[in-house]
Write a protein that holds these residues in place. Sequence first.
Motif, PDB file in Angstrom:
ATOM      1  N   ASP A 105      -2.676  29.874 -12.535  1.00 18.84           N
ATOM      2  CA  ASP A 105      -3.099  31.237 -12.813  1.00 18.84           C
ATOM      3  C   ASP A 105      -4.194  31.405 -13.855  1.00 18.84           C
ATOM      4  N   ARG A 106      -4.455  30.400 -14.673  1.00 24.02           N
ATOM      5  CA  ARG A 106      -5.525  30.504 -15.668  1.00 24.02           C
ATOM      6  C   ARG A 106      -6.286  29.186 -15.706  1.00 24.02           C
ATOM      7  N   TRP A 107      -7.591  29.299 -15.887  1.00 22.00           N
ATOM      8  CA  TRP A 107      -8.470  28.143 -15.868  1.00 22.00           C
ATOM      9  C   TRP A 107      -9.329  28.122 -17.130  1.00 22.00           C
ATOM     10  N   GLY A 108      -9.715  26.916 -17.541  1.00 16.12           N
ATOM     11  CA  GLY A 108     -10.700  26.783 -18.599  1.00 16.12           C
ATOM     12  C   GLY A 108     -12.103  26.872 -18.018  1.00 16.12           C
ATOM     13  N   GLN A 109     -13.097  26.665 -18.882  1.00 17.74           N
ATOM     14  CA  GLN A 109     -14.501  26.725 -18.464  1.00 17.74           C
ATOM     15  C   GLN A 109     -14.990  25.402 -17.884  1.00 17.74           C
ATOM     16  N   GLY A 110     -14.248  24.340 -18.125  1.00 18.64           N
ATOM     17  CA  GLY A 110     -14.598  23.051 -17.543  1.00 18.64           C
ATOM     18  C   GLY A 110     -15.393  22.159 -18.471  1.00 18.64           C
ATOM     19  N   THR A 111     -15.326  20.854 -18.202  1.00 18.27           N
ATOM     20  CA  THR A 111     -16.116  19.863 -18.906  1.00 18.27           C
ATOM     21  C   THR A 111     -16.753  18.957 -17.854  1.00 18.27           C
ATOM     22  N   MET A 112     -18.034  18.666 -18.037  1.00 16.93           N
ATOM     23  CA  MET A 112     -18.788  17.948 -17.013  1.00 16.93           C
ATOM     24  C   MET A 112     -18.660  16.437 -17.194  1.00 16.93           C
ATOM     25  N   VAL A 113     -18.384  15.752 -16.099  1.00 17.70           N
ATOM     26  CA  VAL A 113     -18.331  14.296 -16.076  1.00 17.70           C
ATOM     27  C   VAL A 113     -19.397  13.801 -15.112  1.00 17.70           C
ATOM     28  N   THR A 114     -20.244  12.914 -15.611  1.00 13.62           N
ATOM     29  CA  THR A 114     -21.292  12.328 -14.770  1.00 13.62           C
ATOM     30  C   THR A 114     -21.116  10.820 -14.761  1.00 13.62           C
ATOM     31  N   VAL A 115     -20.960  10.262 -13.584  1.00 12.64           N
ATOM     32  CA  VAL A 115     -20.797   8.812 -13.439  1.00 12.64           C
ATOM     33  C   VAL A 115     -22.075   8.267 -12.813  1.00 12.64           C
ATOM     34  N   SER A 116     -22.814   7.518 -13.613  1.00 13.54           N
ATOM     35  CA  SER A 116     -24.106   7.006 -13.153  1.00 13.54           C
ATOM     36  C   SER A 116     -24.516   5.810 -13.991  1.00 13.54           C
ATOM     37  N   SER A 117     -25.210   4.883 -13.363  1.00  7.44           N
ATOM     38  CA  SER A 117     -25.703   3.721 -14.086  1.00  7.44           C
ATOM     39  C   SER A 117     -27.077   4.002 -14.699  1.00  7.44           C
TER      40      SER A 117
END
Lengths: 117, 110
Positions: A105-117
């Motif tokens: 019912d409630r969400w945060g704003q999110g955190t970005m994860v980038t997987v790259s070499s």
Amino acid sequence: QVQLVESGGGLVKPGGSLRLSCAASGFRFSDFYMSWIRQAPGKGLEWLSYISTRGTNTAYADPAKGRFTISRDDRSNLVYLQMDNLRAEDTALYYCARGGGSAIDRWGQGTMVTVSS
Amino acid sequence: QSVLTQPPSTSGTPGQTVTISCSGSSSNIGSNTVTWYQHLLGAAPILLIFGSYNRPSGVPDRFSGSTSGTSASLAISGLRSEDEADYYCATWDNSLSAWVFGGGTKVTVL
């Protein structure tokens, strides 16, 4: 009011690890299941995992099984997602959310994860 | 490929009613209640409907949910410009033992 604040995202190489954290406030944290959900760029929402009250039960979606581990600290009102053996396809915005045993019912704003070499 | 199927997009003019469908199966919508979310770019998703047709406090009654068999629908009546967003259905899937989402429907207000 209910607040969920994610942290711990960033750039990581394939095969690497990250631990995401989510700080909860504004509600009795120990009374609620908690979930992690992600959204890859240009894609829809994908549920990853939930943890029950007291951490007695957990559940994982197939992409998370064997690589991701959810945990919680009820004394500090924190929920974590340990992510190991990360792949390019794990690149996404990761949301912490309240719920999982019933409606989320409630969400945060999110955190970005980038997987790259 | 999402477990729940939604149309990618729909549109309407201000004041119209738009309906978004969400098609599933006996192991998800056919057995469990449905939730609907509104997601604006850059913001946290907002719960619109839970228990298939219940609105949380603060959600306008212009938003309504329904189910029939293995399908669910979200109707937005009196469409407003601020309703322009992505909308997602979700439910628990008993076979997968996982929450499943639809692919999302982008609503455009013309």
